[in-house]
Structure formats: structure tokens, C-alpha cells
Design a protein around this motif. Structure first.
Motif, mmCIF file in Angstrom:
data_model
loop_
_atom_site.group_PDB
_atom_site.id
_atom_site.type_symbol
_atom_site.label_atom_id
_atom_site.label_comp_id
_atom_site.label_asym_id
_atom_site.label_seq_id
_atom_site.Cartn_x
_atom_site.Cartn_y
_atom_site.Cartn_z
ATOM 1 N N GLY A 138 0.784 -1.225 0.000
ATOM 2 C CA GLY A 138 0.000 0.000 0.000
ATOM 3 C C GLY A 138 0.812 1.269 0.000
ATOM 4 O O GLY A 138 0.260 2.363 0.157
ATOM 5 N N ARG A 139 2.111 1.173 -0.190
ATOM 6 C CA ARG A 139 2.963 2.361 -0.255
ATOM 7 C C ARG A 139 2.845 2.999 -1.634
ATOM 8 O O ARG A 139 2.819 2.308 -2.653
ATOM 9 C CB ARG A 139 4.409 1.968 0.030
ATOM 10 C CG ARG A 139 5.290 3.125 0.476
ATOM 11 C CD ARG A 139 6.665 2.627 0.853
ATOM 12 N NE ARG A 139 7.509 3.695 1.382
ATOM 13 C CZ ARG A 139 8.811 3.584 1.597
ATOM 14 N NH1 ARG A 139 9.421 2.432 1.331
ATOM 15 N NH2 ARG A 139 9.507 4.593 2.073
ATOM 16 N N LEU A 140 2.792 4.326 -1.686
ATOM 17 C CA LEU A 140 2.539 5.061 -2.921
ATOM 18 C C LEU A 140 3.840 5.552 -3.546
ATOM 19 O O LEU A 140 4.723 6.073 -2.857
ATOM 20 C CB LEU A 140 1.621 6.245 -2.644
ATOM 21 C CG LEU A 140 1.266 7.159 -3.830
ATOM 22 C CD1 LEU A 140 0.524 6.396 -4.913
ATOM 23 C CD2 LEU A 140 0.447 8.351 -3.346
ATOM 24 N N TYR A 141 3.926 5.414 -4.850
ATOM 25 C CA TYR A 141 5.078 5.859 -5.633
ATOM 26 C C TYR A 141 4.567 6.627 -6.853
ATOM 27 O O TYR A 141 3.399 6.518 -7.227
ATOM 28 C CB TYR A 141 5.891 4.674 -6.161
ATOM 29 C CG TYR A 141 6.392 3.690 -5.144
ATOM 30 C CD1 TYR A 141 7.748 3.616 -4.821
ATOM 31 C CD2 TYR A 141 5.524 2.784 -4.531
ATOM 32 C CE1 TYR A 141 8.224 2.682 -3.911
ATOM 33 C CE2 TYR A 141 5.982 1.852 -3.616
ATOM 34 C CZ TYR A 141 7.333 1.805 -3.314
ATOM 35 O OH TYR A 141 7.802 0.878 -2.412
ATOM 36 N N CYS A 142 5.466 7.354 -7.517
ATOM 37 C CA CYS A 142 5.137 7.939 -8.817
ATOM 38 C C CYS A 142 6.425 8.383 -9.488
ATOM 39 O O CYS A 142 7.501 8.402 -8.876
ATOM 40 C CB CYS A 142 4.175 9.117 -8.679
ATOM 41 S SG CYS A 142 4.951 10.617 -8.056
ATOM 42 N N LEU A 143 6.294 8.738 -10.756
ATOM 43 C CA LEU A 143 7.399 9.383 -11.470
ATOM 44 C C LEU A 143 7.222 10.893 -11.354
ATOM 45 O O LEU A 143 6.126 11.411 -11.532
ATOM 46 C CB LEU A 143 7.403 8.993 -12.950
ATOM 47 C CG LEU A 143 7.598 7.518 -13.316
ATOM 48 C CD1 LEU A 143 7.598 7.360 -14.830
ATOM 49 C CD2 LEU A 143 8.880 6.962 -12.726
ATOM 50 N N THR A 144 8.315 11.604 -11.061
ATOM 51 C CA THR A 144 8.296 13.058 -11.073
ATOM 52 C C THR A 144 9.602 13.561 -11.681
ATOM 53 O O THR A 144 10.639 12.898 -11.586
ATOM 54 C CB THR A 144 8.126 13.639 -9.663
ATOM 55 O OG1 THR A 144 8.251 15.074 -9.733
ATOM 56 C CG2 THR A 144 9.168 13.114 -8.694
ATOM 57 N N ASP A 145 9.531 14.732 -12.301
ATOM 58 C CA ASP A 145 10.739 15.303 -12.904
ATOM 59 C C ASP A 145 11.340 16.412 -12.042
ATOM 60 O O ASP A 145 12.130 17.224 -12.537
ATOM 61 C CB ASP A 145 10.453 15.814 -14.319
ATOM 62 C CG ASP A 145 9.480 16.983 -14.352
ATOM 63 O OD1 ASP A 145 8.979 17.390 -13.280
ATOM 64 O OD2 ASP A 145 9.214 17.503 -15.447
ATOM 65 N N ARG A 146 11.016 16.443 -10.757
ATOM 66 C CA ARG A 146 11.559 17.508 -9.901
ATOM 67 C C ARG A 146 13.074 17.432 -9.790
ATOM 68 O O ARG A 146 13.725 18.423 -9.454
ATOM 69 C CB ARG A 146 10.924 17.466 -8.511
ATOM 70 C CG ARG A 146 11.218 16.226 -7.695
ATOM 71 C CD ARG A 146 10.794 16.352 -6.241
ATOM 72 N NE ARG A 146 9.357 16.593 -6.092
ATOM 73 C CZ ARG A 146 8.732 16.606 -4.908
ATOM 74 N NH1 ARG A 146 9.417 16.381 -3.785
ATOM 75 N NH2 ARG A 146 7.444 16.827 -4.834
#
Length: 609
Positions: free
Chosen positions: A224-232
Motif C-alpha cells: 500500500g505504499r505510494l510511488y510515482c514518477l516526477t521530474d523535480r
């Protein structure tokens, strides 16, 4: 002017336009579940998209005649089907409604009957999560699989993507953004917790509310851990949720996803404990690997990877290589052996295929990227065709493109450009088109001719340029404002950006403001970059191809440009296709356009000689 509205071709040459188009089978939205592997296949002969099921070593087409699985949300679609507990749900192209279908061959049953479009489908907890488009209104909704009842999940933002439910069904994550931003400039990662009554609480913004960053492809791992792609950090890289916000995972300084023009993209999957499966781009070439502790490279002979999925034994994806067409492949995680499940057929013997060579060359105040394909006829200094991709915030890839091989077999070298502003080289490179469209991209298109000519690789006096949509705009600007090319081809290309701004759809409604400026406040800049207003500057022949149903670049733009060139006595051809939209999908029309473009360039060279 030679204007045609239909086509009839005969395949006389060894690698004909018909053969080149027939080799253009493509795939999308590959998914794996407990019933096997599923993918969406596009075939150019009838322009239909069909869902296939791979199970027990056999592939079976599930889509019956009269149906085609394709979404038109945001015009570019994506995420056109999902897996349910005992079958699939898909978007039918003709009416844009949801249909459910079992795996035993029954006729699909309609699930929704509305005036809405649907896309980015996900199945969870007995419901289909989807982006819903009702004219210019967009929402996230859940549709009960049992009876088609609709439940509103989120509204208020201008755009939504990637609805994702945690494994325990207690948290819903998604991406949203508001005008005037584009999904590759600034988005927000949102999360809502489920309440006791089954509804969701007010969402909170996890990232993207305070700074310009582009987030995409949110994912929950099994815990249930959340991830994503970001370009920061400068590239689209994987980050993970923490009490303090998002923290970066260990990753290569490279883009791990493309510009999200379409919904439903899957170029990475978290596996827990900071391990993940991902594809990323290095020097324009794709890589594939398991990352984190005990990293493993699964790239092999392929150069592009998308629609990733995996189970305990295999990694599945849609892959392309420089010598074979798009394929659905399964990679054994233990032995790295690759099995091609569909596609992957080479239209030519390997020794006859022109291979991509990395291009990195100086242009203006910076440098540009792309791929060079040598002519296959042995000429010391062959003519050149410069390919300009659409978007313009998009990219070309070093994988077999039958159109490029068509030109190479006819003695043309090809430069396939990722001009400044393309994706795949980080945020700074991607942002280079901000207020500069019609300048830096055109500089790069012209500079590559001089770069290749100085190295003796082409005849610089026989350079041609072609592009579709945004690439057509770059093509027309290059012809109007520079004297580099012998002729050009515009496929549903932009000739009047102000007219485009008035007629374009919501998804791109503010894109031109970002690319050029405000049409009213920056009217002089628009005028200076409008090929239609400088048609008198074009002194070389031009050929046009246009779909009559195009809602992105309306046909009148092409007709206005053709008329202006005719009035100036320029050699012009225009071909209109009554049954095509933005981007040609039907095999006969694609083959006709490809052959007519070649015949046009041959005629131009013969006239010059």
C-alpha cells in the motif's frame, strides 16, 4: 495542383509503400492477470484495434467484428481496456461506451449508455475506474460492473489521469492538472482516503502544489505504499511517499517515462522494498531492468520498451528494435530468454535494413539529438529526408520504422530528429520549446543538413523535410524562413497557429500559449512565426496530405496554405482523405501518401537535373 480524394496502388517495387504500411502493426496497453496476458493490437489494413488473450501458449482474438477497442478521451485516448475478475471491459471506438466481455467468446454487452467518452480504465473492487469526458468536462468516475451504476470520484480540475486504488481499497490516487498547464509541464499527485460509508474523503495533494513539476504513473506496491514518477530532479524518475513528502529512489539520471500524450502508460512498476521494474532512455536508446538491490539488465537486443507487466516468471512488454517491428515479448526472469508472442516480424532481411546511428550535433546556442539512417543503395552522397516528429513535446525512437526503410531502400538517407523540446532527454531539454516553437526546432532541422553535409554523409543540395501535425508546422517554417531544403511535405500540418488556437480542443487549448505566447498580447510574435503569412517566401515545391475529419488541424488550414502557394506559382500537390482524422490510420491512405511523397520528391529532383 494535383488534388486527389481516393487511392489505388499496385505493389511493383521490392519494398513498396503497401508493404511498408503493412509492416506497421502496433500494440498498446498490455496487461497480465490470473487468466493470462492481454494486449491491444492495431492493424493498419482496417484501422481497427483488437484485444488478444494469450493463455497456455496460444493467442486468441477476443474482439468480434464490428468492434474496435480505442478511447478518444483528450482526442489521443489510451487506457482502452482493463481486466475484470472473469473477463475484460473495453471502450468501443465507434460510440466511446464501455462494454464488458467474458473470455468465452460471447458478444460484448454494453455497460454504459451516455454521451460521454471513457479512458484510462482500471478495475478494482468490482468497479471500473475511468476518466470520463463529457464535452469539455472531465471527471474521475467508478462504474459498477454488475449494473453500470456511476459514482463520482473527483471533479473540479481541468484534467485527470491514472486513477489507482491501493491493494486494500482504502486509498485512491490519481494525477490531475489545471489549465494552462500541460501534463508534461505541471501536474498534481492526489490521494483520497476511503470513509466508513464507502465514499472517499476530500483529497489531499501529495506533490505538485507548490512548484512546477510533472508527475505521472502513480503506483501502489503490495503493502500500500505510494510511488510515482516526477521530474523535480530534472528527469522523470521514481519517487516514493514518506511522512515528509516524496523521496527519490535510486535511479539513473534519465527519463523513465515519455511525455504523457496518451492515458494508460506503464513504463515502470514498483515491487516494494525500493525495488522496481523500469524502462528508461539513455542517449535516445531504451533500457529495461530490475532496479534497486541486485539490479538486473533485461535490455537485450531491443531499443524501446513500454506497457510493462510482470508475474513471478516473466517480464512482459511491448518492445521494438532497430531491425524488427513492435512486438509483444516475454522475458524469462531467470534465464533472460526472450519469447516473441506477437509481432516482431522484420519486413526486410537484416542485412538490408538501415540501422540508426546516434546524432548529437550543435545547433543555435545548444545542441540537438536524433538518429541518422544511411541510404541502402551505396551512393556516396545520397539525398536526405529530415523527419520531424509531431507533438511537438514528443520523441522519435531508434526502432524499426518501415517508412524510414522505404526511403532508405530508394536511396535516401534519413535524419530522424529529436529537436530541442523533445522528450527523453530531461526536463530542461523538454522545456527548450517554451515560447520558442518555430525557432529552435527549425534551427535544429536546418543545422542537421549542414552537419551531415560537412561530414560527407549526404548531398546538402538535395535535402527534403517532412513532418506531421506539429512536425508539419516546423516543416513549413523551415521552408518559409530558410533556404536549406529542396522541397517539403506537410502531413496535416499547422500553417496558421492563431487559427489552430481558435479551433483546437481543450487538451491543447493553452499549449500554443506555452509554445509561442498569448495570441493577443504576443500578436507580433505569432505573425512572425506564421507560415501562411510568409507563403510568398516559400520558393520550393510542397506536397500536402490532410484528413477531412481532422479536429486538431482543421482541413481549411491546409487549403489556405495550398491556395497561397498556388497564387505564387509554386509547384504544389494536395491530397485529401475523406475518412481520416488527425493522423492517418487506414492502410490504403497511408500507402498512398507515402508513395505520392516519394514520387513528388523524385519529380522535383528530375526537374532540377
Amino acid at each position: 495542383m494535383n488534388e486527389t480524394h481516393a487511392s489505388s496502388l499496385k505493389a511493383a517495387e521490392p519494398f513498396s509503400a503497401i508493404k511498408a504500411v503493412a509492416a506497421g502493426i502496433d500494440f498498446a496497453e498490455l496487461l497480465v492477470g490470473r487468466h493470462g496476458l492481454f494486449w491491444n493490437e492495431y492493424r493498419p489494413e482496417d484501422a481497427a484495434c483488437r484485444i488478444w488473450h494469450w493463455h497456455d501458449g496460444q493467442a486468441k482474438c477476443l474482439t468480434p467484428p464490428g468492434f474496435s477497442a480505442r478511447s478518444r478521451v483528450y482526442e489521443y485516448g489510451g487506457g482502452a481496456f482493463c481486466l475484470t475478475d472473469d473477463g475484460i471491459v473495453f471502450v468501443n471506438e465507434a460510440d466511446q461506451q464501455l462494454y464488458r466481455q467474458s473470455l468465452t467468446g460471447e458478444t460484448p454487452e454494453v455497460l454504459t449508455s451516455t454521451e460521454c467518452r471513457y479512458g484510462d480504465l482500471q478495475f478494482a473492487n468490482g468497479q471500473v475506474l475511468a476518466v470520463e469526458e463529457n464535452r469539455d468536462q472531465h471527471r474521475l468516475v467508478a462504474i459498477d460492473l454488475a449494473d453500470g451504476a456511476r459514482h463520482l470520484l473527483a471533479e473540479g480540475a481541468d484534467f485527470y489521469a491514472a486513477p489507482t486504488l491501493s491493494p486494500d481499497a482504502q486509498r485512491l490516487a490519481w494525477i490531475e492538472w489545471s489549465r494552462p498547464d500541460q501534463p508534461w509541464t505541471a501536474t498534481r499527485l492526489m490521494v483520497a482516503a476511503r470513509l466508513n460509508d464507502g465514499s472517499f474523503a476530500q483529497p489531499r495533494c501529495v506533490a505538485g502544489d507548490r512548484a512546477q513539476e510533472s508527475l505521472q504513473q502513480p503506483r501502489f506496491d503490495a503493502s500500500g505504499r505510494l510511488y510515482c514518477l516526477t521530474d523535480r530532479g530534472g528527469y522523470w524518475q521514481p519517487w516514493v511517499e514518506s511522512a515528509a513528502g516524496l523521496n527519490p529512489l535510486t535511479s539513473t539520471a534519465a527519463d523513465h517515462g515519455p511525455a504523457p500524450w496518451q492515458l494508460g502508460g506503464s513504463t515502470w512498476l514498483p515491487l516494494g522494498e525500493e525495488r522496481y521494474l523500469a524502462s528508461w532512455t539513455e542517449g535516445g536508446f531504451g533500457r529495461l531492468g530490475l532496479c534497486g538491490d541486485a539490479a538486473q539488465d533485461f535490455t537485450g537486443d531491443y531499443s524501446r520498451f513500454r506497457s510493462l507487466a510482470l508475474d513471478e516468471r516473466f517480464i512482459y512488454c511491448i518492445a521494438g528494435s532497430p531491425i524488427s517491428s513492435s512486438a509483444v515479448i516475454a522475458i524469462d526472469r531467470s534465464t533472460r530468454q526472450v519469447k516473441v508472442l506477437a509481432g516482431g516480424i522484420a519486413p526486410l532481411p537484416a542485412e538490408q535494413i538501415s540501422r540508426p546511428q546516434t546524432l548529437r550535433y550543435p545547433s543555435g546556442s545548444g545542441e540537438a539529438h536524433g538518429f541518422f539512417y544511411p541510404a541502402m543503395t551505396g551512393a556516396a552522397k545520397p539525398p536526405l529526408v529530415v523527419f520531424i516528429h509531431g507533438g511537438p513535446t514528443s520523441a522519435c525512437y531508434p526502432m524499426l520504422d518501415p517508412r524510414i526503410q522505404y526511403w532508405a531502400q530508394r536511396g535516401f538517407a534519413v535524419a530522424d530528429l529529436n529537436y530541442r523540446g523533445s522528450s527523453g532527454y530531461g526536463r530542461a531539454y523538454r522545456q527548450a520549446l517554451h515560447l520558442s516553437w518555430g525557432n529552435v526546432d527549425v534551427e535544429d532541422a536546418c543545422a542537421v543538413v549542414a552537419y551531415l553535409a560537412e561530414r560527407g554523409l549526404i548531398d546538402g543540395d538535395k535535402a527534403f523535410i517532412r513532418g506531421g501535425s506539429a512536425g508539419g508546422y516546423t516543416t513549413l517554417c523551415a521552408l518559409a524562413f530558410h533556404k536549406v531544403f529542396r522541397a517539403g511535405a506537410s502531413l496535416y500540418g499547422v500553417s496558421d497557429p492563431v487559427a489552430l488556437a481558435r479551433a483546437t480542443h481543450k487538451f491543447e487549448g493553452d499549449y500554443l500559449d506555452w509554445l509561442i505566447g498569448d495570441p493577443e498580447q504576443d500578436a507580433e510574435r505569432y505573425a512572425a512565426r506564421t507560415p501562411l503569412l510568409y507563403a510568398s517566401n516559400i520558393s520550393v515545391p510542397v506536397i500536402f496530405f490532410q484528413g477531412e475529419l481532422d479536429a486538431v488541424v482543421v482541413p481549411q488550414q491546409t487549403r489556405d496554405m495550398v491556395t497561397a502557394l498556388e497564387d505564387n506559382g509554386i509547384l504544389v500537390e494536395a491530397h485529401y482523405y475523406a475518412d481520416e482524422r488527425h493522423g492517418f490510420r487506414k492502410a490504403g491512405n497511408q500507402a498512398h501518401a507515402l508513395e505520392q511523397e516519394w514520387l513528388f520528391y523524385r519529380r522535383v529532383m528530375e526537374l532540377a537535373d
